[in-house]
Design an enzyme around this catalytic site. Structure first.
Site, PDB file in Angstrom:
ATOM      1  N   LYS A 132      -3.446   1.742   6.724  1.00 11.51           N
ATOM      2  CA  LYS A 132      -2.409   2.465   7.876  1.00 11.51           C
ATOM      3  C   LYS A 132      -2.744   3.911   7.893  1.00 11.51           C
ATOM      4  O   LYS A 132      -2.943   4.433   8.849  1.00 11.51           O
ATOM      5  CB  LYS A 132      -1.077   1.419   8.115  1.00 11.51           C
ATOM      6  N   ALA A 198       4.342  -5.995   1.738  1.00 12.60           N
ATOM      7  CA  ALA A 198       4.134  -4.853   1.650  1.00 12.60           C
ATOM      8  C   ALA A 198       4.260  -3.992   3.303  1.00 12.60           C
ATOM      9  O   ALA A 198       4.237  -2.728   3.630  1.00 12.60           O
ATOM     10  CB  ALA A 198       2.512  -4.561   1.412  1.00 12.60           C
ATOM     11  N   GLU A 202       5.911  -0.958   3.684  1.00 12.54           N
ATOM     12  CA  GLU A 202       4.978   0.496   3.601  1.00 12.54           C
ATOM     13  C   GLU A 202       5.909   0.217   5.884  1.00 12.54           C
ATOM     14  O   GLU A 202       5.866   1.663   5.658  1.00 12.54           O
ATOM     15  CB  GLU A 202       3.354   0.133   3.958  1.00 12.54           C
ATOM     16  N   HIS A 206       8.579   4.620   7.148  1.00  7.89           N
ATOM     17  CA  HIS A 206       7.927   5.573   8.267  1.00  7.89           C
ATOM     18  C   HIS A 206       9.260   5.982   8.988  1.00  7.89           C
ATOM     19  O   HIS A 206       9.441   6.742  10.044  1.00  7.89           O
ATOM     20  CB  HIS A 206       6.862   4.898   9.250  1.00  7.89           C
TER      21      HIS A 206
HETATM   22  P1  NAD Z   1       2.007  -8.454   0.457  1.00 11.01           P
HETATM   23  O1  NAD Z   1       2.637  -7.923  -0.606  1.00 11.01           O
HETATM   24  O2  NAD Z   1       1.865 -10.204   1.512  1.00 11.01           O
HETATM   25  O3  NAD Z   1       0.596  -8.989  -0.682  1.00 11.01           O
HETATM   26  C1  NAD Z   1       0.080  -8.290  -1.213  1.00 11.01           C
HETATM   27  C2  NAD Z   1      -0.920  -9.105  -2.229  1.00 11.01           C
HETATM   28  O4  NAD Z   1      -1.815  -7.986  -2.856  1.00 11.01           O
HETATM   29  C3  NAD Z   1      -0.056 -10.000  -3.445  1.00 11.01           C
HETATM   30  O5  NAD Z   1      -1.502 -10.709  -3.144  1.00 11.01           O
HETATM   31  C4  NAD Z   1      -0.149  -8.641  -4.893  1.00 11.01           C
HETATM   32  O6  NAD Z   1      -0.616  -9.828  -5.805  1.00 11.01           O
HETATM   33  C5  NAD Z   1      -1.976  -8.707  -4.386  1.00 11.01           C
HETATM   34  N1  NAD Z   1      -1.765  -7.238  -5.761  1.00 11.01           N
HETATM   35  C6  NAD Z   1      -1.067  -6.208  -5.577  1.00 11.01           C
HETATM   36  N2  NAD Z   1      -1.343  -5.460  -6.141  1.00 11.01           N
HETATM   37  C7  NAD Z   1      -2.261  -5.881  -7.331  1.00 11.01           C
HETATM   38  C8  NAD Z   1      -3.556  -4.881  -7.877  1.00 11.01           C
HETATM   39  N3  NAD Z   1      -3.487  -4.201  -8.445  1.00 11.01           N
HETATM   40  N4  NAD Z   1      -4.603  -5.924  -8.155  1.00 11.01           N
HETATM   41  C9  NAD Z   1      -4.565  -7.254  -6.990  1.00 11.01           C
HETATM   42  N5  NAD Z   1      -3.618  -7.529  -6.518  1.00 11.01           N
HETATM   43  C10 NAD Z   1      -2.550  -6.893  -6.375  1.00 11.01           C
HETATM   44  O7  NAD Z   1       0.753  -7.910   1.795  1.00 11.01           O
HETATM   45  P2  NAD Z   1       0.459  -8.014   3.047  1.00 11.01           P
HETATM   46  O8  NAD Z   1       1.506  -8.155   3.925  1.00 11.01           O
HETATM   47  O9  NAD Z   1      -0.544  -9.464   3.044  1.00 11.01           O
HETATM   48  O10 NAD Z   1      -0.361  -6.533   3.599  1.00 11.01           O
HETATM   49  C11 NAD Z   1      -1.140  -5.652   3.033  1.00 11.01           C
HETATM   50  C12 NAD Z   1      -2.026  -4.823   3.811  1.00 11.01           C
HETATM   51  O11 NAD Z   1      -2.367  -4.898   5.010  1.00 11.01           O
HETATM   52  C13 NAD Z   1      -0.920  -3.839   3.523  1.00 11.01           C
HETATM   53  O12 NAD Z   1      -1.221  -2.422   2.705  1.00 11.01           O
HETATM   54  C14 NAD Z   1      -0.718  -3.403   4.799  1.00 11.01           C
HETATM   55  O13 NAD Z   1      -0.715  -1.514   5.665  1.00 11.01           O
HETATM   56  C15 NAD Z   1      -2.205  -3.772   5.452  1.00 11.01           C
HETATM   57  N6  NAD Z   1      -1.745  -4.615   6.539  1.00 11.01           N
HETATM   58  C16 NAD Z   1      -2.316  -3.366   8.041  1.00 11.01           C
HETATM   59  C17 NAD Z   1      -2.492  -3.949   9.206  1.00 11.01           C
HETATM   60  C18 NAD Z   1      -2.914  -2.705  10.278  1.00 11.01           C
HETATM   61  O14 NAD Z   1      -3.220  -3.690  11.356  1.00 11.01           O
HETATM   62  N7  NAD Z   1      -3.811  -1.927   9.915  1.00 11.01           N
HETATM   63  C19 NAD Z   1      -1.166  -5.078   9.572  1.00 11.01           C
HETATM   64  C20 NAD Z   1      -0.537  -4.968   8.567  1.00 11.01           C
HETATM   65  C21 NAD Z   1      -1.076  -5.035   7.355  1.00 11.01           C
END
Ligand code: NAD
Length: 339
Positions: A132, A198, A202, A206
């Site tokens: 993001k 996460a 994140e 902001h």
């Molecule tokens: P979450 O916290 O639900 O899950 C994160 C996952 O990553 C967990 O399974 C965790 O065990 C794993 N993880 C953490 N560190 C790790 C490592 N070193 N190796 C392997 N796995 C690891 O996260 P989420 O809420 O699903 O979000 C994921 C990402 O998606 C975030 O960075 C968020 O900003 C992004 N996102 C983007 C948008 C968009 O529109 N562009 C929208 C929503 C979320």
């Protein structure tokens, strides 16, 4: 003839073998999205404590159930492995055409570090992120030549915003001779913040008075205390969102003309407002107008992130097969619909 030969004789290309790195809210939703596709097969999934890999495909329901009950897909019998370097291990053993990086970008250079790990390993294929922050995308864009030399086609900013909405802005811009303003406003409704830790952390980064680092350092109890104060709602304005650099690099509009803000309700799956992008410009005849693209309120954040992510993975795969490597953003390439 075996099934592979039949497919080849019918000129049906084999399913794209995909992996999902990060198996939280978005990673699990991604697995469900792939389960409904015949052109893609989910062969690998990784979280912080382990990974699961099956060349003939993972069972989505079992993978999710295992993660939810035991905290890692590494417990999935017989294909799971517990490890604290799941990404590195998968890179070494798994045959995967493309990965969706559904990882937290905490700290702000975490995903760029993962990209470096792929480059170093000699792995070749497609990587897609839904990252993001502008500064994170800039770090990745600076790695263009290394990615090219490594034979990796990296698709960045390919979620919802950045992603779907940035691509919509790029398309809408075509009506204009000059673009004046791109304004993205998102509404997200989730039933509970723990499903997307996460994403919520994140977003907190902001808010005024917070940074990526302070948000990362918050305990779950501190996040809950903050959400209690705001009734579960986060209101975000003038976010550092990569839609700006992506539209600038694509030559559409300067980054100072792009704004992103939104409202996230962490206690109600109903969207607090309709997600939209407004693109204002001047036509060749001198008329000023605004195109508005609004997402359906019934579509979830997960649908609007994971759908495009795999659409861009398919587009990235086509580039990769043509020997086109490096890094591309959601504003430059049209996603391909995955059947
Ligand atoms: P979450 O916290 O639900 O899950 C994160 C996952 O990553 C967990 O399974 C965790 O065990 C794993 N993880 C953490 N560190 C790790 C490592 N070193 N190796 C392997 N796995 C690891 O996260 P989420 O809420 O699903 O979000 C994921 C990402 O998606 C975030 O960075 C968020 O900003 C992004 N996102 C983007 C948008 C968009 O529109 N562009 C929208 C929503 C979320």
């Amino acid at each position: 003839m075996n099934s592979e030969q039949i497919k080849n004789s019918l000129n049906i290309s084999p399913a794209i073998r995909v992996g999902v790195l990060g198996f939280g809210g978005l990673g699990q939703a991604a697995a469900k999205v792939v389960a409904g596709k015949r052109e893609m097969i989910l062969v690998a999934a990784a979280d912080q404590k382990g990974y699961a890999y099956a060349a003939d495909g993972l069972n989505t329901e079992e993978s999710i159930a295992t993660y939810q009950s035991q905290g890692s897909v590494g417990y999935l019998e017989p294909v799971g492995t517990l490890t604290n370097q799941s990404i590195q291990d998968l890179i070494e053993i798994a045959e995967v055409d493309g990965y969706f990086l559904a990882l937290p970008n905490l700290p702000n250079d975490f995903i760029p570090t993962v990209a470096k790990q792929f480059i170093k390993s000699g792995w070749r294929g497609v990587l897609v992120d839904a990252i993001k922050r502008t500064t994170a995308v800039e770090q990745l864009l600076a790695m263009k030549e290394e990615l090219q030399a490594a034979g990796i086609t990296y698709m960045t900013g390919c979620g919802a915003t950045p992603g779907l909405l940035t691509a919509a802005a790029a398309l809408a811009a075509q009506s204009y001779a000059e673009i004046h303003q791109v304004e993205i406003t998102f509404g997200v409704g989730i039933a509970n913040w723990e499903a997307y830790r996460a994403t919520v952390r994140e977003d907190i980064g902001h808010m005024p008075g917070y940074t990526v680092e302070t948000a990362r350092a918050m305990t779950d109890a501190q996040v809950e205390a903050l959400l209690d104060k705001t009734n579960g709602v986060l209101t975000l304005t003038n976010m550092e969102h990569a839609d700006d650099v992506m539209l600038e690099v694509a030559g559409i509009v300067g980054r100072d003309r792009v704004t992103v803000g939104g409202v996230v309700d962490t206690r109600n799956p109903k969207k607090p407002l309709s997600t939209n992008v407004k693109v204002t410009g001047r036509t060749f005849e001198g008329k000023i107008s605004t195109h508005i693209f609004t997402l359906g309120d019934e579509t979830s954040m997960a649908a609007n992130v994971c759908g495009p992510a795999f659409g861009y993975l398919k587009a990235g795969r086509q580039l990769h097969q043509r020997g086109i490597y490096g890094i591309f953003t959601a504003a430059e390439i049209m996603p391909q619909f995955v059947r």
